[in-house]
Design an enzyme around this catalytic site. Structure first.
Site, short mmCIF file in Angstrom:
data_model
loop_
_atom_site.label_atom_id
_atom_site.label_comp_id
_atom_site.label_asym_id
_atom_site.label_seq_id
_atom_site.Cartn_x
_atom_site.Cartn_y
_atom_site.Cartn_z
N CYS A 29 0.88 -1.16 0.00
CA CYS A 29 0.00 0.00 0.00
C CYS A 29 0.92 1.21 0.00
CB CYS A 29 -0.92 0.02 1.22
SG CYS A 29 -1.92 1.53 1.28
N CYS A 88 -0.51 4.15 2.35
CA CYS A 88 -0.50 4.06 3.82
C CYS A 88 -0.18 2.63 4.19
CB CYS A 88 -1.82 4.55 4.41
SG CYS A 88 -3.29 4.06 3.49
N SER A 89 -1.18 1.85 4.57
CA SER A 89 -0.89 0.46 4.89
C SER A 89 -2.16 -0.37 4.79
CB SER A 89 -0.30 0.34 6.29
OG SER A 89 -1.24 0.82 7.24
N CYS A 90 -3.01 -0.08 3.81
CA CYS A 90 -4.24 -0.83 3.63
C CYS A 90 -3.92 -2.31 3.46
CB CYS A 90 -4.99 -0.32 2.41
SG CYS A 90 -5.56 1.38 2.58
#
Lengths: 84, 211
Positions: B121, B124-126
């Site tokens: 991601c 962000c950090s999906c």
């Protein structure tokens, strides 16, 4: 600041940072729970959360840890909405 | 709320430290104390409760685990019908095993002899937390997010995964709307489903390991 895809200069991937425990500190877990709860209760949605993270000035964004960015975003949203 | 692309003037300076009474010194507090104060304020404002926060963490630690994603993969390896469901409607496949994936589209991408899949991601950090457990630190790192889209083969080498030159690497950039689960190639040998599931690692489900 948000899309770091393709940027250079961040060095090697910290492959050893495998998080046997999901959180490094209790406060990180509390921030995670706050984010989930406030989204679930309709205080803000995921897009608003990410928007707030992306509006963090680059120097703060890069200096903050992952959950510090979440914390700053939640504080910002609540302040902007005058909720808490 | 405005979309990601909008950057109107009203946004300028919104993340400078707030000046509202009782909220102006948060930058100076140790972060744990800052979180406690935030929690007290949102509970006092009626936006959540201590019980709700505790229940969320209990549920996360009890239910969200890469064991769940591994079970889906092992089932797909042993049940062609389930594999078909997983590849065509991964949300339904997760639900079939009792795993929640609400609020986003889950897409399973299957490794083949010709293509290896890896997920990132960049924004962000999906990530499908219910199927993989909380994300590892490296997944959230700037280095991984920035580099795997540019030089995936080199990044995978850093994880100890060396792919033959003729294997194509497909990099999937997750978002809030669509998240990914890699289906690794099935290990050799006629193992039962439970043993196959035990072979699958979180890295394998993200694509930074073979299995």
């Amino acid at each position: 600041m948000h899309d770091v895809g393709g940027q250079s200069g961040f060095g090697p991937v910290p492959v050893g940072d495998e998080d046997v425990e999901p959180f490094h500190a209790d406060w990180e877990a509390r921030v995670f729970a706050l984010s989930r709860a406030l989204r679930h209760n309709g205080v803000f949605n995921g897009d608003e959360m990410r928007d707030a993270i992306e509006r963090i000035p680059p120097h703060e964004y890069l200096a903050a840890s992952y959950y510090e960015r979440w914390l700053l975003a939640i504080e910002t949203i609540l302040e902007e909405k005058g909720l808490a | 709320m405005s979309g990601r692309g909008e950057r109107s003037g009203e946004h300028d300076g919104l993340v400078t430290p707030p000046t509202k009474e009782g909220f102006d010194d948060h930058e100076d507090l140790p972060v744990a104390a800052r979180v406690r104060r935030l929690e007290e304020r949102v509970v006092a404002a009626g936006l959540t409760t201590d019980d709700e926060l505790d229940a969320i963490l209990d549920g996360l630690l009890r239910n969200a685990s890469p064991v769940n994603g591994a079970r889906m993969v092992a089932r797909a390896w042993t049940d062609p019908g389930y594999r078909e469901t997983l590849l065509s409607d991964a949300n339904a496949a997760a639900a079939e095993l009792g795993f929640g994936t609400s609020g986003y589209r889950l897409r399973a991408v299957e490794n083949t002899p010709a293509v290896h899949n890896v997920v990132v991601c960049t924004l962000c950090s999906c990530y499908p937390v219910s199927l993989l457990g909380p994300s590892p630190g490296w997944y959230r790192s700037f280095a991984y997010r920035s580099r795997v889209v540019r030089e995936p083969r080199a990044v995978l080498e850093e994880f100890g995964l060396t792919l033959p030159d003729d294997v194509e690497i497909a990099v999937w950039d997750a978002s809030a709307e669509t998240r990914y689960l890699v289906v690794p190639r099935r290990p050799e040998g006629d193992l039962p489903e439970e043993e196959l599931a035990a072979r699958v690692t979180r890295r394998g489900l993200i694509g930074t390991a073979a299995v």
